[in-house]
Enzyme design. Structure first.
Site, PDB file in Angstrom:
ATOM      1  N   SER A 561       8.309  -2.109   9.888  1.00 26.87           N
ATOM      2  CA  SER A 561       7.502  -1.110  10.582  1.00 26.87           C
ATOM      3  C   SER A 561       7.921  -1.044  12.052  1.00 26.87           C
ATOM      4  O   SER A 561       9.064  -0.725  12.345  1.00 26.87           O
ATOM      5  CB  SER A 561       6.016  -1.437  10.410  1.00 26.87           C
ATOM      6  N   ASP A 646       4.771   6.418   2.079  1.00 29.18           N
ATOM      7  CA  ASP A 646       4.364   5.713   3.290  1.00 29.18           C
ATOM      8  C   ASP A 646       3.654   6.657   4.258  1.00 29.18           C
ATOM      9  O   ASP A 646       4.186   7.703   4.625  1.00 29.18           O
ATOM     10  CB  ASP A 646       5.599   5.112   3.974  1.00 29.18           C
ATOM     11  N   HIS A 681       3.542   2.076   2.555  1.00 31.68           N
ATOM     12  CA  HIS A 681       3.920   1.174   3.641  1.00 31.68           C
ATOM     13  C   HIS A 681       3.916  -0.291   3.231  1.00 31.68           C
ATOM     14  O   HIS A 681       4.755  -1.062   3.665  1.00 31.68           O
ATOM     15  CB  HIS A 681       2.952   1.381   4.810  1.00 31.68           C
TER      16      HIS A 681
END
Length: 709
Positions: A561, A646, A681
């Site tokens: 991320s 995501d 995610h």
């Protein structure tokens, strides 16, 4: 207020030979090349040409075809590691106690337990009335609920005060858009209505029939509206009781531990605001606790006739604790209880009838401070420097028992009950590592300090199997995050043992941008100082090489991320330091994303990265944005992962980045894009399915080292 990896030494010559062998095996597998469809993007008179902008068309068959071809290329190129992946998966799974359960906690007359059954991926949520000897009541069996779904997550489980109703949220897409439903715990019936597009969280008012919940904006996914639902009424007619119109804020609702107040919170990166209402009067009007003032952050806890406020008021960078009378909530009435300390970060508090428990951080380490309302205060003792501790589930006021958790890089996680009166502790549970091979005494853990280019000392937490030699030959995985003030504390991982027992050193770099060493550590790694995050990691990398732990031929880096942004930056800035890099769901197209306020969560990020509509921030972002700084150089071997659904980092960022790297980078080092076409995610939802993703990543590293089993 508020993630990794050493066997016997492998010489450089052997590693090079292994790499050459693999190249020969895969040279006939041709990677996909994305079509170039140039799009000019202009801002502040600056024109950027994005040849792969079209990859953001999620519904375009050509996009899906490209992602599938990348997946196919990755699968074919790594086919020789399939057996290793399976061995790793079985090994990791074999350490996990499959028929496991959480430590029970007592709340409102019931003992609550979450347990797993052998061979099953998902948890079973249960409770027992009054005693652990009472009959088990299954609230939710997520294994049954997950049938027919490739992804499943149940969240926001919330029980009414009369113990009759359970509200819960379900996400079957992995886009963090939950559907809320309500279950009658007396009859087992799930009520027919569904409330779509929520955060999953909700809270019951004191009347046991009014449910408050938060909905998201359909496009940006920002949590922007609080609704009120009455059981028996049509949810289509639910009233909006609060609308957070400022698109840099998100809103949420909860009930205070005292159960007396409902609280609506609004927060941005730098500013907080709360509204309160008597929980037994759900049709009343919420009152502003203290109106938002830019830069003023605060969090509130109620007890007795006072409010306790953790805040940065009066330039308290590391926060302080203040109190105010119940009926006088404006900041002019706040009085210091624990003042600001320059070298101690006050993170949170837990209030009990006879004790105040303060969670602090100093010199990068967690501290738990016990302060009796009457008597002398003291700290819980911890003997090493690579540990993590934190208070756990403590729902009761009238108790001497504090529940907290503890773990270190080599010590499995424990849940502990501590008697704050007698100072006796009882370990309720230590994570059980199956297989009969694990002994924490076989591992060494250290904390070392690297010197950054500006002289700042940066801590690194390290763990490795005893017996290694610091001769530069050890494979070494360095992990970091470094954003949002999120402290990446040392933690234990049974999964990580698969690397440690094969000779890997694993380390966490506590770089600026996190809050590991206090609020200033965060402030000095964001906005116009964001590059400190990247240079800190590079300097930590240079330090472990200089100290003989590893060498550039054996050093690997990993981040996800915002930590994926870190990976993107370091491979542009210092690719020669790393043999391989794993970038998980990486945020790499910084400017384009931050200029598009229709992308989920963008506007709330301005205080973290800056607003590129301002030229100063635009120019600074452009100077480090990984996608905008890809150059014709030799990049490390790279594995890039993403999820089609995501909502945090859109799949097209890593997809575009890999597409560009394919045509620009020099040399023959590996470059793979692995897209989970069914997840978001956080990756796969099942506890064992997730291990398969870890096995793929570990096999990538081990293969580069020539370690075959």
């Amino acid at each position: 207020m508020k993630k990794c990896l050493l066997l016997s030494t492998v010489c450089v010559t052997f590693a090079a030979h292994a790499q050459n062998s693999k190249t020969a095996m895969t040279e006939n597998i041709v990677p996909p090349v994305a079509a170039i469809k140039a799009k000019q993007l202009e801002k502040h008179g600056d024109i950027r040409t994005d040849n792969y902008y079209w990859l953001n068309e999620r519904e375009n068959p050509e996009v899906i075809d490209y992602l599938n071809k990348e997946n196919e290329y990755y699968q074919k190129s790594t086919a020789h590691t399939k057996q290793l992946q399976e061995e790793l998966f079985q090994e990791m799974k074999g350490r996990i106690k499959e028929d496991d359960s959480s430590v029970p906690y007592f709340y409102n007359g019931y003992w609550y337990i979450t347990r797993f059954e052998t061979g099953k991926d998902y948890p079973i949520h249960t409770r027992r009335k009054g005693s652990m000897d009472a009959k088990e009541e299954v609230l939710f069996d997520c294994n049954e609920m997950a049938k027919g779904h490739s992804y499943f997550n149940l969240g926001g489980l919330n029980i009414s005060e009369d113990n009759k109703w359970a509200a819960f949220g379900v996400d079957t897409v992995s886009r963090r858009q939950y559907t809320i439903q309500v279950k009658n715990l007396e009859t087992g019936e799930i009520l027919p209505f569904k409330i779509e597009n929520t955060t999953g969280g909700s809270t019951w008012a004191g009347d046991n029939k009014t449910l408050f919940y938060t909905r998201k904006d359909e496009v940006t996914l920002r949590s922007d509206k609080i609704y009120k639902h009455k059981l028996g009424e049509d949810p289509a007619k639910d009233a909006v009781i609060y609308h957070e119109k400022d698109d840099t804020y998100s809103t949420f609702i909860y009930k205070e531990k005292s159960k007396k107040y409902l609280v609506i919170g609004s927060s941005s990166t730098l500013t907080s605001e709360y509204r309160i209402l008597d929980a037994k009067k759900p049709d009343g009007e919420f009152k502003v606790f203290q109106k938002r003032t830019r830069g003023l952050e605060y969090g509130i806890s109620h007890y007795g006739d006072k409010w306790y406020i953790v805040t940065n008021k009066d330039k308290a960078t590391n926060f302080k604790l203040m109190t105010t009378p119940e009926g006088k909530t404006e900041k002019e009435n706040w009085v210091d209880l624990i003042g600001h300390r320059k070298d101690v970060l006050l993170e949170d508090i837990d209030i009990f009838k006879d004790y105040l428990v303060i969670s602090e951080r100093s010199n990068g380490l967690n501290k738990i401070r016990i302060r009796p309302w009457k008597g002398e205060e003291y700290y819980l003792p911890f003997d090493i420097e690579t540990y993590t501790c934190g208070t756990g589930t403590n729902p009761d006021f009238d108790t001497d028992i504090l529940r907290y958790s503890y773990q270190s890089m080599a010590t499995p996680s424990s849940v502990i009950d501590f008697n704050m009166k007698t100072k006796e502790k009882k370990v309720l549970k230590e994570q059980e590592i199956l297989g009969g091979k694990f002994d924490k005494n076989n591992y060494t853990e250290e904390r070392i300090w690297a010197t950054a280019q500006d002289g700042t000392k940066v801590p690194i937490s390290i763990v490795y199997r005893k017996g290694i030699k610091k001769d530069g030959s050890n494979p070494f995985l360095l992990y970091a995050y470094g954003s949002y003030g999120y402290s990446m504390d040392p933690y234990f991982s049974s999964i990580r043992l698969s690397l440690l027992d094969r000779g890997f050193v694993y380390a966490i770099a506590h770089i600026r941008g996190g809050e590991d060493l206090g609020r200033e550590w965060y402030d000095n790694g964001k906005l116009l100082q964001k590059k400190n995050t990247f240079t800190d990691f590079i300097d930590c990398s240079k330090y472990v090489i200089a100290q003989g732990y590893t060498s550039p031929q054996h050093l690997y880096a990993q981040g996800g991320s915002a930590g994926g942004l870190l990976m993107g930056a370091i491979v542009n800035m210092a690719p020669q330091l790393y043999h391989g890099v794993i970038a998980q769901v990486p945020f790499v197209d910084v400017i384009t994303t931050m200029l598009d306020d229709s992308i989920p969560l963008t506007t709330g990020e301005y205080d973290e990265w800056g607003n590129p509509n301002d030229k100063e921030y635009y120019d600074y972002m452009k100077s480090y944005s990984p996608y905008d700084n890809v150059t014709a150089q030799v990049y490390p071997n790279m594995l890039v992962t993403t999820g089609l659904h995501d909502s945090q980092v859109q799949y097209w960022e890593p997809a575009k980045w890999v597409a560009l790297l394919r045509v620009v980078k020099k040399g023959n080092n590996q470059l793979y894009l692995d897209t989970n076409m069914e997840a978001g995610h956080g990756g796969a939802s099942g506890r064992f399915e997730a291990l398969k993703e870890d096995a793929k990543e570990f096999s990538f590293l081990l293969d580069l080292e020539g370690i075959k089993n």
